[in-house]
Design an enzyme around this catalytic site. Sequence first.
Site, PDB file in Angstrom:
ATOM      1  NE  ARG A  72      44.758  42.043  47.230  1.00 24.63           N
ATOM      2  CZ  ARG A  72      44.358  43.161  47.797  1.00 24.63           C
ATOM      3  NH1 ARG A  72      43.401  43.137  48.692  1.00 24.63           N
ATOM      4  NH2 ARG A  72      44.906  44.310  47.462  1.00 24.63           N
ATOM      5  CD  GLU A 139      39.022  35.443  42.190  1.00 24.82           C
ATOM      6  OE1 GLU A 139      39.286  34.663  43.133  1.00 24.82           O
ATOM      7  OE2 GLU A 139      39.901  35.933  41.472  1.00 24.82           O
TER       8      GLU A 139
END
Length: 165
Positions: A72, A139
């Site tokens: 992130r 992902e």
Amino acid sequence: MDKDDVIQTLSYAGHFAEINISVLKERSIVTIDSNNRIGMHTLVQAMGVEITRQQSMSMAETKTYDVFLSFRGEDSRAKFISHLDSFLQNAGIYVFKDDDGIQRGDQISVSLLQAIGQSSISIVVLSRNYANSKWCMLELERIVEISRTIGMVVVPVFYEVDPSE
């Protein structure tokens, strides 16, 4: 998965998603419930998994990257990922790192999902807001799928979070 998400993803890849989903629904291959979620029979799911496994196995022979970094950006790009990436590159390890980042509302790129399949190892940097990102979860879903089908090595790294959380 949500019908609108599927349509957006497939449309981005150049498919006529809405028409194709309508055809699948008419032929009772998929269902769409009152919450706009797409469902399918377990045999259809199993067939899809097998097709993906076979495609992944043929792709396994041609790995483009040694490592795929999943992270992130807002949590770790500047303080951790940049250093990890530099260290790996200096060690001669070819790394895929999403340098552009995905902005809120943007579509995850097909090339990003393909890069996962073209990597031998995935390093998943689990940070405070990782699980809050729809794209990080997509992902991770792809990473786990490839790990299960062709044996990709997955290395979790807990960054500024306790693994027990």
